[in-house]
Scaffold this active site. Structure first.
Site, short mmCIF file in Angstrom:
data_model
loop_
_atom_site.label_atom_id
_atom_site.label_comp_id
_atom_site.label_asym_id
_atom_site.label_seq_id
_atom_site.Cartn_x
_atom_site.Cartn_y
_atom_site.Cartn_z
N GLU A 163 0.83 -1.21 0.00
CA GLU A 163 0.00 0.00 0.00
C GLU A 163 0.86 1.26 0.00
OE1 GLU A 163 -3.75 0.03 0.51
OE2 GLU A 163 -3.69 -2.05 -0.15
N HIS A 231 -4.26 1.63 7.48
CA HIS A 231 -2.87 1.92 7.11
C HIS A 231 -2.17 2.45 8.37
CE1 HIS A 231 -4.35 2.76 2.76
NE2 HIS A 231 -3.75 1.58 2.79
N CYS A 348 -2.97 11.28 3.67
CA CYS A 348 -3.29 10.33 2.58
C CYS A 348 -3.20 11.01 1.23
CB CYS A 348 -4.73 9.82 2.71
SG CYS A 348 -5.07 8.94 4.21
O1 SUG Z 1 -7.84 2.93 0.31
N1 SUG Z 1 -10.62 5.04 0.60
C1 SUG Z 1 -9.18 4.87 0.62
C2 SUG Z 1 -8.55 5.79 1.62
C3 SUG Z 1 -7.05 5.78 1.53
C4 SUG Z 1 -6.39 6.50 2.65
N2 SUG Z 1 -4.99 6.47 2.49
C5 SUG Z 1 -4.09 6.47 3.51
N3 SUG Z 1 -4.42 6.14 4.71
N4 SUG Z 1 -2.86 6.72 3.21
C6 SUG Z 1 -8.80 3.42 0.92
O2 SUG Z 1 -9.43 2.81 1.78
C7 SUG Z 1 -12.86 4.67 -0.29
C8 SUG Z 1 -13.54 4.59 -1.63
C9 SUG Z 1 -15.02 4.40 -1.51
O3 SUG Z 1 -15.49 3.74 -0.59
O4 SUG Z 1 -15.75 4.89 -2.42
C10 SUG Z 1 -11.36 4.49 -0.37
O5 SUG Z 1 -10.87 3.88 -1.29
#
Ligand code: SUG
Length: 417
Positions: A163, A231, A348
């Site tokens: 990730e 994460h 993020c």
């Molecule tokens: O991968 N949300 C992302 C958020 C990423 C956050 N990144 C870090 N923590 N670095 C994920 O979970 C939600 C999309 C949706 O539900 O429509 C989403 O992909």
């Protein structure tokens, strides 16, 4: 003489930004499933955050939204009107906005060949994210195409979930100095997936030619994953010699501090105890999903989501920290609510790259004039609102594609079309 600085590359929020509840284990994503989304406001909030950091005298870049709806995903999964809505929404997701998951980056001072190495994350755990990396790599290949200074790898093979920078921290005396890189992985234990596999992190460290004496592999606390920290950057963040972390971030908290301090004796830990801010409150407010930045004055600032100010526990902890003599001297709230509702805070939304800006393709670097042009394109072409039932509609697909091509045109990056 090259001048290495930290450049934050924020993801521009794409015109198909929507709430589809796609990420099991990401509480915000699941709980906002089906809400209407506001792509224009989301993208402008993102530009506002970038402008804020530029205004503080920091170098700023950006990465572009990926092509959506993704025709290849629709075709390969045979998604048609009979397929479930989640698969359709996956092909429409604007999730590449969270560029902390775009890649892992090892700056030049840390690597065997003295180049900055980047490995796009395979993001295999979630179908909507697994479609990102080849298109992300196409951008990295251009932005960091100067092979004298950069090496861009392929993602590690899909058996091991990766990730990217969201599970990677770097400790150093200054960004241009040799660092100690810490990779945080998870182990499957309960109802939520562990998205970062230890073997993916180890492969990235080898690909980047890191000195084994100066990299560490640390297990995330399975209880944090179960509480919604999908994460590591939801429960800790590092900058230079500082680790800002929740007390329950790592499987063996003291062991983690000891191991980092062995490799990097100057370590300063700023730990938030569970008695002050519970894991649940930390995850709700994203206190740790902050940008911990070194300002030109040398002082550190923590750029946190507005939601932190609305939590009595979190805000009073922040005020107490500022009143003490710690290394973090400023706390700056920013409004990224549209991204937050999908589980993406200020950290993020950015990928940190330590590089000399003169070696990066300038089309990916931001200044005030370009920020204004970006705002104009977004204001004119990004949909104001998307309702879940709009996903899949042909007129919306046309408008989303058109919005992205206007952006590429404006940035002179049509080759990414
Ligand atoms: O991968 N949300 C992302 C958020 C990423 C956050 N990144 C870090 N923590 N670095 C994920 O979970 C939600 C999309 C949706 O539900 O429509 C989403 O992909």
């Amino acid at each position: 003489m090259s001048k290495l600085v930290e450049i934050n590359f924020d993801g521009i929020v794409g015109p198909s930004h929507n709430y589809a509840g796609l990420s099991l284990g990401n509480i915000a994503s699941v709980s906002h499933k089906g809400d209407p989304s506001y792509p224009r406001a989301a993208a402008l909030q993102g530009i506002g955050k970038m402008r804020g950091n530029m205004g503080r005298g920091l170098a700023q870049g950006f990465l572009l939204p990926l092509p959506r709806p993704n025709e290849e995903t629709l075709r390969r999964l045979a998604v048609d009107a009979t397929a479930n809505r989640a698969l359709l929404a996956a092909a429409w997701s604007a999730s590449s906005m969270w560029t902390a998951n775009a890649a892992t980056v090892s700056p030049a001072p840390d690597t065997a060949d003295g180049r900055c190495h980047l490995t796009p994350a395979n993001l295999v755990t979630m179908v909507h994210r697994a479609q990102e990396w080849r298109d992300t790599k196409a951008q990295l290949d251009i932005a960091f195409g100067d092979s004298k200074h950069f090496a861009v790898h392929d993602a590690v093979p899909p058996s091991f979930g990766d990730e990217g920078a969201a599970n990677h921290m770097r400790f150093c005396e200054g960004h241009d100095a040799k660092g100690v890189e810490v990779f945080v992985y998870g182990r499957p234990s309960g109802k939520f997936p562990a998205r970062q596999h230890e073997q993916a992190s180890r492969a990235v460290a080898r690909l980047h030619g890191l000195d084994p004496e100066r990299c560490l592999f640390i297990e995330q606390n399975p209880l944090a994953i179960e509480a919604g920290a999908f994460h590591n950057d939801v429960v800790s963040v590092a900058n230079e010699r500082v680790l800002f972390t929740h007390e329950e971030a790592f499987a063996d908290q003291q062991g983690a501090y000891d191991a980092i301090r062995d490799a990097f004796p100057a370590l300063e830990v700023v730990e938030v105890p569970s008695s002050a801010v519970s894991l649940a409150e930390a995850i709700k407010t994203y206190l740790f999903n902050a940008q911990l930045l070194t300002l030109p004055s040398g002082e550190m600032a923590l750029v946190v989501p507005e939601e932190c100010r609305e939590s009595a526990a979190v805000w009073s902890w922040c005020e107490g920290m500022l009143a003490s003599n710690g290394p973090i001297r400023h706390v700056i709230p920013v409004d990224v609510r549209q991204s937050m509702a999908n589980g993406g805070g200020p950290a993020c939304l950015r990928l940190r790259v330590v590089a000399d800006p003169a070696t990066v393709d300038p089309r990916f670097l931001l200044d005030d004039a370009k920020a204004e042009r970006l705002e104009d394109v977004i204001a004119e072409h990004w949909p104001e609102q998307i309702d879940p039932s709009d996903i899949g509609s042909e007129p919306l697909a046309r408008s989303v594609r058109n919005a992205r091509s206007k952006l590429l045109e404006m940035l002179d990056l049509r080759e990414l079309g």
